[in-house]
Design an enzyme around this catalytic site. Structure first.
Site, PDB file in Angstrom:
ATOM      1  N   GLU A 134      -1.475  14.443  -1.892  1.00 44.32           N
ATOM      2  CA  GLU A 134      -1.451  15.138  -0.598  1.00 44.32           C
ATOM      3  C   GLU A 134      -2.830  15.682  -0.248  1.00 44.32           C
ATOM      4  OE1 GLU A 134       0.874  14.977   1.427  1.00 44.32           O
ATOM      5  OE2 GLU A 134       2.767  14.747   0.367  1.00 44.32           O
ATOM      6  N   ASP A 142       5.953   4.054  -0.495  1.00 42.01           N
ATOM      7  CA  ASP A 142       5.410   3.528   0.766  1.00 42.01           C
ATOM      8  C   ASP A 142       3.916   3.222   0.791  1.00 42.01           C
ATOM      9  OD1 ASP A 142       5.082   6.271   0.506  1.00 42.01           O
ATOM     10  OD2 ASP A 142       5.527   6.761   2.590  1.00 42.01           O
ATOM     11  N   GLU A 177      16.092  12.180   7.640  1.00 44.02           N
ATOM     12  CA  GLU A 177      15.265  11.806   6.486  1.00 44.02           C
ATOM     13  C   GLU A 177      15.863  10.600   5.752  1.00 44.02           C
ATOM     14  OE1 GLU A 177      12.412  12.909   6.241  1.00 44.02           O
ATOM     15  OE2 GLU A 177      11.724  13.118   4.173  1.00 44.02           O
ATOM     16  N   GLU A 212       6.033   8.314  11.185  1.00 44.60           N
ATOM     17  CA  GLU A 212       6.099   6.889  10.827  1.00 44.60           C
ATOM     18  C   GLU A 212       6.633   5.985  11.940  1.00 44.60           C
ATOM     19  OE1 GLU A 212       6.796   9.343   8.772  1.00 44.60           O
ATOM     20  OE2 GLU A 212       5.471   9.018   7.063  1.00 44.60           O
TER      21      GLU A 212
END
Ligand code: DMJ
Length: 580
Positions: free
Chosen positions: A159, A304, A408, A427
């Site tokens: 992150e 991802d 989600e 996204e």
């Protein structure tokens, strides 16, 4: 930019080819089949889908561009007013928040909030892209003057890398671009401070790579003390394997090979741990033993950006082994995870979908898909597999249509959400933007317009935009994650700003997984400490197109529709998600 680089980013040429193809096909369909009847009010032969999506008025595009800018400005101004220098804005109570020092186990917060003005750093390049040069310069000054990384904060390496190092590098590269395509972005007396800050943070993250025989990084690091004594030794695939762009770039700019080296080793370690039966990876791995502790193979959370970065690292640095690995993995994904009819846009059969499988068997292990998964449509566009991207995207847009948000997790068997919140994730709009760049089809402007409208209606709060706690009841949570400004607003704005420099020079940039804009430059492909010719793969000048297994999609004429996806397929997807 040299010729080989131009060749390499072939997917943008694909986009151009597809654009021409779509435009001419749409025209010929309308003229020959319907004789432009739709313009004269003869709607009878058009399905409601075609009627709705075949045209997007220019006045509406301009209005939506303004709406996107206002959305960004409202949220950003209030972050500056109520939250800076803290990490995030609480948009309902109009306060700021930093790390949760009282509860170190609150990973949901502490993984991303490092007490380093996260939202401000994450937002810098969006300010440049929307053309607010004065605010950009002021924000850079504020970051230089206020942000310190000498904090007792334990953050997630991934992150911190994608949001903070990514944000700092992007802003630095925009400032130092001599041609200043976004206007004058150079703050007075700028002396590469943002780059130095990125280097300092990167250096503070490096202990994550110490003492792991596998080369896989510890998932978390304390910025002052290094790896926590009692730290978790399990990492997700995306966390360990998506550092290549930022670490590679940082190493190049600082002439320090350590960064790309550790990021590359982690990727190699993950690739070496693929199942020898399917070629797939799991989603959680033990960094000491190198054994998988999560054997789910999927495209969503935890996995991802690993796939994304293999492809993007190839585009950025030209190492053909990244591309080979991406292509091998993509073949495995298609073989074992993909369900439904063979071709997205033709033939009979179920809706194409990538499901979660066991990494060793390829057997379906659950019946949910998660919202992060739709980013893969953008990766498919970059890979030139636009036809497949159309279906990946369409499934998630159908879910958005059902809830005016993306839960989600959505269970495709029960047609209900399994996890109900929507934290303003980017996204869907990200892949909408990529598909619009590739196809120029008005359908994607409609999708973006709908997303914008939904966020405005259901997430807008007193001082910003709030997470939806429940996509069904539309109850809110007092949190606005930094990616709302760095990605969601940026992609919405870029979708409607057809003349933006990013769009007119699309082939000259790449976005990191946090939406930060990195220029593609030939010098990033000629580093001295790593010679691809010594690699086990050939280093012969890489011709992107000839290496890709999914060349520019050359669609047969019967597959050309006035919609990206023929209306009966759209209807099939709407039924699958329980919308109709
Ligand atoms: C962002 O931080 C990035 O897009 C990351 O790749 C995935 N998670 C969030 C957005 O959902």
């Amino acid at each position: 930019m040299n010729d080989s680089l131009v060749n390499m980013v072939f997917s943008f040429l694909c986009s151009l080819v597809t654009l021409v193809l779509y435009t001419s096909v749409i025209k010929s369909h309308m003229v020959h089949e319907w004789g432009w009847g739709w313009l004269r009010g003869n709607h009878s032969r058009l399905s409601q889908y075609e009627e709705k999506y075949s045209y997007f008025p220019e006045t509406e595009r301009i209005k939506r561009l303004g709406d996107a800018k206002n959305m960004f400005q409202f949220a950003y101004d209030n972050y500056v007013k109520y939250a800076f220098p803290l990490d995030e804005l609480d948009p309902i109570h109009c306060t700021g928040r930093g790390s949760d020092q009282s509860d170190p186990s609150n990973l949901n917060i502490n993984d991303v909030l490092g007490d380093y003005s996260l939202t401000m750093i994450d937002t810098l390049d969006t300010l440049a892209i929307i053309g607010n040069t004065s605010e950009f310069k002021q924000a850079v000054q504020l970051v230089i003057e206020n942000v310190s990384f000498d904090n007792n904060s334990t953050v997630q390496v991934f992150e911190s890398t994608i949001r903070v190092i990514g944000g700092l590098l992007s802003a630095h590269l925009l400032i130092t671009d001599a041609s200043q395509p976004f206007g004058d972005l150079e703050p007075e007396g700028y002396e590469n401070e943002l780059l130095e800050m990125a280097y300092e943070l990167g250096t503070r993250l490096l202990p994550a790579f110490d003492s792991t025989s596998t080369g896989l990084p510890h998932p978390r690091v304390n910025l002052q003390h290094g790896v926590p004594e009692d730290g978790i030794k399990q990492t997700c695939t995306a966390g360990a394997g998506s550092l290549l762009l930022e670490f590679g770039l940082l190493g190049q700019l600082m002439h320090d090979p350590v960064f790309e080296g550790v990021a590359q080793t982690a990727v190699k370690s993950l690739l070496a741990s693929r199942s020898n039966k399917t070629g797939l990876l799991g989603n959680v791995i033990d960094i000491s033993s190198g054994k998988w502790v999560g054997t789910q193979s999927g495209l969503g959370a935890g996995s991802d950006s690993f796939y994304e970065y293999l492809l993007k690292a190839f585009i950025m640095f030209g190492n053909s082994s990244y591309l080979d690995s991406f292509n091998e993995l993509y073949s495995s994904l298609k073989k074992y995870m993909r369900r439904g009819r063979q071709n997205c846009r033709s033939g009979l059969g179920d809706v194409p979908m990538y499901v979660n499988t066991h990494m060793d068997t390829g057997k379906t292990i659950n019946t949910w898909i998660d919202s992060l998964q739709v980013a893969f449509a953008g990766v498919q566009v970059l890979a030139g597999d636009i036809e497949e991207a159309v279906c990946t995207h369409a499934l998630f847009y159908a879910i958005w249509k059902k809830y005016n948000a993306l839960p989600e997790r959505f269970n495709w068997a029960s047609k209900q959400p399994d996890v109900l919140f929507y934290p303003l994730r980017p996204e869907l709009i990200e892949s909408t933007y990529f598909l619009y760049q590739a196809t120029q089809h008005p359908y994607y402007l409609h999708v973006g317009s709908h997303i914008l409208e939904s966020i405005e209606t259901y997430c807008k709060s007193k001082c910003g935009y709030a997470t939806l706690h429940n996509v069904i009841t539309k109850t809110k949570e007092d949190r606005m994650e930094s990616f709302f400004l760095s990605e969601t607003c940026k992609y919405l704005y870029l979708l409607f700003d057809k003349d933006n420099h990013v769009n007119t020079a699309f082939h000259r940039y790449i976005f990191n997984t946090e939406g930060h804009l990195f220029p593609l430059r030939s010098e990033y492909r000629t580093k001295t400490w790593w010679n691809p010719c010594k690699d086990d793969r050939s280093c012969a000048s890489v011709n992107f197109a000839s290496n890709m297994s999914h060349q520019c999609v050359n669609m047969a004429p019967e597959k050309h529709f006035p919609l990206p996806l023929n209306s009966h397929y759209m209807e099939q997807i709407d039924k699958l998600v329980g919308l109709i």
